[in-house]
Design a protein around this motif. Structure first.
Motif, PDB file in Angstrom:
ATOM      1  N   ILE A   1       0.853  -1.202   0.000  1.00  0.00           N
ATOM      2  CA  ILE A   1       0.000   0.000   0.000  1.00  0.00           C
ATOM      3  C   ILE A   1       0.887   1.250   0.000  1.00  0.00           C
ATOM      4  CG2 ILE A   1      -1.727   1.313   1.288  1.00  0.00           C
ATOM      5  CD1 ILE A   1      -2.609  -1.330   2.534  1.00  0.00           C
ATOM      6  N   THR A   2       0.510   2.216  -0.793  1.00  0.00           N
ATOM      7  CA  THR A   2       1.212   3.496  -0.819  1.00  0.00           C
ATOM      8  C   THR A   2       0.251   4.606  -0.433  1.00  0.00           C
ATOM      9  OG1 THR A   2       2.676   2.720  -2.587  1.00  0.00           O
ATOM     10  CG2 THR A   2       2.542   5.103  -2.226  1.00  0.00           C
ATOM     11  N   LEU A   3       0.558   5.301   0.636  1.00  0.00           N
ATOM     12  CA  LEU A   3      -0.255   6.442   1.044  1.00  0.00           C
ATOM     13  C   LEU A   3       0.228   7.697   0.335  1.00  0.00           C
ATOM     14  CD1 LEU A   3      -0.603   6.066   4.921  1.00  0.00           C
ATOM     15  CD2 LEU A   3      -2.005   5.066   3.138  1.00  0.00           C
ATOM     16  N   SER A   4      -0.686   8.627   0.124  1.00  0.00           N
ATOM     17  CA  SER A   4      -0.269   9.917  -0.407  1.00  0.00           C
ATOM     18  C   SER A   4       0.617  10.612   0.621  1.00  0.00           C
ATOM     19  CB  SER A   4      -1.494  10.786  -0.713  1.00  0.00           C
ATOM     20  OG  SER A   4      -2.137  11.174   0.491  1.00  0.00           O
ATOM     21  N   GLU A   5       1.465  11.520   0.163  1.00  0.00           N
ATOM     22  CA  GLU A   5       2.368  12.214   1.077  1.00  0.00           C
ATOM     23  C   GLU A   5       1.594  13.002   2.133  1.00  0.00           C
ATOM     24  OE1 GLU A   5       5.044  14.611  -1.176  1.00  0.00           O
ATOM     25  OE2 GLU A   5       6.340  12.925  -1.689  1.00  0.00           O
ATOM     26  N   GLU A   6       0.480  13.632   1.701  1.00  0.00           N
ATOM     27  CA  GLU A   6      -0.310  14.416   2.646  1.00  0.00           C
ATOM     28  C   GLU A   6      -0.875  13.538   3.759  1.00  0.00           C
ATOM     29  OE1 GLU A   6      -0.915  16.401  -1.416  1.00  0.00           O
ATOM     30  OE2 GLU A   6      -0.654  14.390  -0.621  1.00  0.00           O
ATOM     31  N   THR A   7      -1.410  12.374   3.376  1.00  0.00           N
ATOM     32  CA  THR A   7      -2.019  11.479   4.358  1.00  0.00           C
ATOM     33  C   THR A   7      -0.966  10.891   5.287  1.00  0.00           C
ATOM     34  OG1 THR A   7      -3.757  10.916   2.769  1.00  0.00           O
ATOM     35  CG2 THR A   7      -3.466   9.431   4.627  1.00  0.00           C
ATOM     36  N   LEU A   8       0.155  10.482   4.722  1.00  0.00           N
ATOM     37  CA  LEU A   8       1.229   9.908   5.527  1.00  0.00           C
ATOM     38  C   LEU A   8       1.772  10.933   6.512  1.00  0.00           C
ATOM     39  CD1 LEU A   8       2.968   7.362   5.918  1.00  0.00           C
ATOM     40  CD2 LEU A   8       4.560   8.291   4.226  1.00  0.00           C
ATOM     41  N   PHE A   9       1.957  12.168   6.053  1.00  0.00           N
ATOM     42  CA  PHE A   9       2.482  13.199   6.937  1.00  0.00           C
ATOM     43  C   PHE A   9       1.495  13.512   8.050  1.00  0.00           C
ATOM     44  CE2 PHE A   9       2.930  17.573   8.322  1.00  0.00           C
ATOM     45  CZ  PHE A   9       4.266  17.612   8.662  1.00  0.00           C
ATOM     46  N   GLN A  10       0.206  13.588   7.712  1.00  0.00           N
ATOM     47  CA  GLN A  10      -0.794  13.881   8.746  1.00  0.00           C
ATOM     48  C   GLN A  10      -0.762  12.821   9.839  1.00  0.00           C
ATOM     49  OE1 GLN A  10      -4.888  13.952   7.424  1.00  0.00           O
ATOM     50  NE2 GLN A  10      -5.672  14.091   9.504  1.00  0.00           N
TER      51      GLN A  10
END
Length: 437
Positions: A352-361
């Motif tokens: 699974i790859t999260l978007s950068e925004e979601t991962l950072f949040q």
């Protein structure tokens, strides 16, 4: 004979500015710069005073840029004399992150040697960047770097006065040997191997008082046993508040034995349940059962993996987890940490790859939670889940590792109070602390 003057540029954010600044500020910052000026086969920089070292072998690592500034006709003796006149300005005590930093020093050297300034984007960027919300987040990382430098090299300048009032003698910075990156590999590999061996399985809420829960559910929804699964799932989203606790409790238990039901929940209503019930408008009892349902969904990694391939579902899950970190009810926080552990475990072991925004949040909110005093008061199980989640995130993504360092996670009290945890968990803590250095 003219001497070449070169500016060595280092990124104090260690890549974090380039990685996250556009997401947070809407403006791309390439780095937060430290500079050293290279001339006469030496690199001069402002650290614990005016320092000198072998070019590109300073305690700041390898430069990310080398910028030729020009050729100077000044002699080494003239440069020595110049440094002696400004050494009082660039002492250990007078270092200031914004007003009197390494870039001010190299700029003054460039003006003397070449009658020109260093590039404006390098000279002024640290002040601009560090006054932003993103820069405020990075301040601890940069301050710690400077403090470590001072601790390693003393509180006096390594540029020392000589017998002549017009000259200075230079001492090489102590202990500034080239770092062998392979030194850290065994700890990293050991940590990854340990995670793969010991923590492949999810945590599940398996205890269940079936008689009590079913009785309560039938009392509130007399027709419950005759309703289709689809109808029950509709009620799990939009039912009367009084019915949600027993209904969600039964569903979170039933999916442990019924993969088809778990698949239906993921396909039809899991996102809606989390979005509606993990919010301030929802009773805490409904929130906790929604998070327990999410936690038990990880019984089937393939179902959750498919569910999380949709960015909208990722955002809902992460928002629900982040909400649990700040919930006033400790039981909700504890349940959120269990769900987080399962989520981070799957993120690490799956594709699974999260978007950068979601991962950072997720990382930012979780790391902020860890640094709060209340994090030290958690029970053994919650503490274990928090430590393992932190470990999975730091090993999963190098930028998150740097974010953890920037937010001073290695120094937070939570990581130091592990005596109550199991031996297996304390082994993870020990490996993690080495990894975070």
């Amino acid at each position: 004979m003219p001497e070449l003057v070169v500016l060595h540029v280092y990124d104090l954010s260690q890549g974090l500015a380039r990685q996250w600044s556009s997401l947070i500020l809407g403006t791309q910052l390439e780095g937060i710069w430290h500079t050293g000026i290279v001339v006469f086969s030496r690199e001069f920089f402002y650290g614990g005073g005016i320092c000198v070292d072998t070019p590109a072998r300073t305690p700041y690592g390898s430069p990310v840029k080398t910028i030729p500034l020009g050729e100077t006709s000044k002699t080494f003796e003239e440069f020595q004399s110049f440094l002696s006149t400004i050494s009082h300005k660039y002492s250990f005590e007078k270092y200031d992150l914004l007003e009197n930093n390494c870039n001010n020093f190299t700029n003054e050297c460039s003006l003397f040697l070449l009658n020109k300034s260093i590039p404006d984007d390098i000279l002024h960027l640290p002040s601009i960047a560090l006054n932003t919300p993103f820069g405020q987040m990075l301040r601890p990382l940069i301050t710690n770097l400077q403090q470590q430098f001072r601790q390693n090299f003393g509180s006096s300048s390594v540029l020392t006065s000589g017998h002549s009032s017009n000259s200075v003698g230079f001492q090489k910075t102590q202990g500034s040997k080239e770092v062998d990156q392979s030194d850290s590999v065994p700890d990293v590999k050991s940590l990854k191997d340990y995670l793969s061996i010991e923590y492949k399985n999810p945590f599940l809420f398996e205890s269940f008082d079936e008689k009590k829960v079913v009785s309560k559910l039938h009392q509130l929804i007399p027709t419950a046993e005759n309703l289709s699964n689809e109808r029950l799932l509709e009620l799990a989203v939009n039912g009367e508040p009084s019915t949600l606790f027993p209904l969600l409790d039964k569903l979170r238990f039933d999916i442990l034995q019924d993969q088809t039901l778990a698949h239906s929940i993921a396909r039809l209503c899991l996102s809606d349940i989390l979005q509606k019930h993990c919010s301030e408008s929802s009773p805490w009892s409904t929130t906790i059962m929604s998070l327990r349902l999410l936690t038990n969904m990880f019984r089937y990694d393939e179902i959750v993996t498919e569910f999380l391939r949709q960015p909208c579902h990722q955002e809902v899950v992460v928002k629900s987890l982040c909400y649990s970190f700040v919930h006033p009810k400790p039981s909700v926080v504890e349940t959120g940490c269990a769900a987080l552990y399962n989520f981070c475990r799957l993120l690490y072991f799956s594709d699974i790859t999260l978007s950068e925004e979601t991962l950072f949040q997720l990382a930012h909110d979780f790391f902020s939670f860890i640094t709060r005093d209340t994090a030290c008061n958690c029970g053994n199980q919650q503490g274990t889940h928090m430590l393992l989640s932190l470990t999975f995130l730091c090993v999963y993504n190098e930028s998150l590792l740097e974010l953890a360092r920037a937010m001073e996670i290695p120094a937070c009290p939570f990581l130091k109070q592990t005596e109550h945890l199991s031996l297996k968990t304390r082994m993870v803590v020990d490996k993690l602390q080495k990894f975070l250095k």
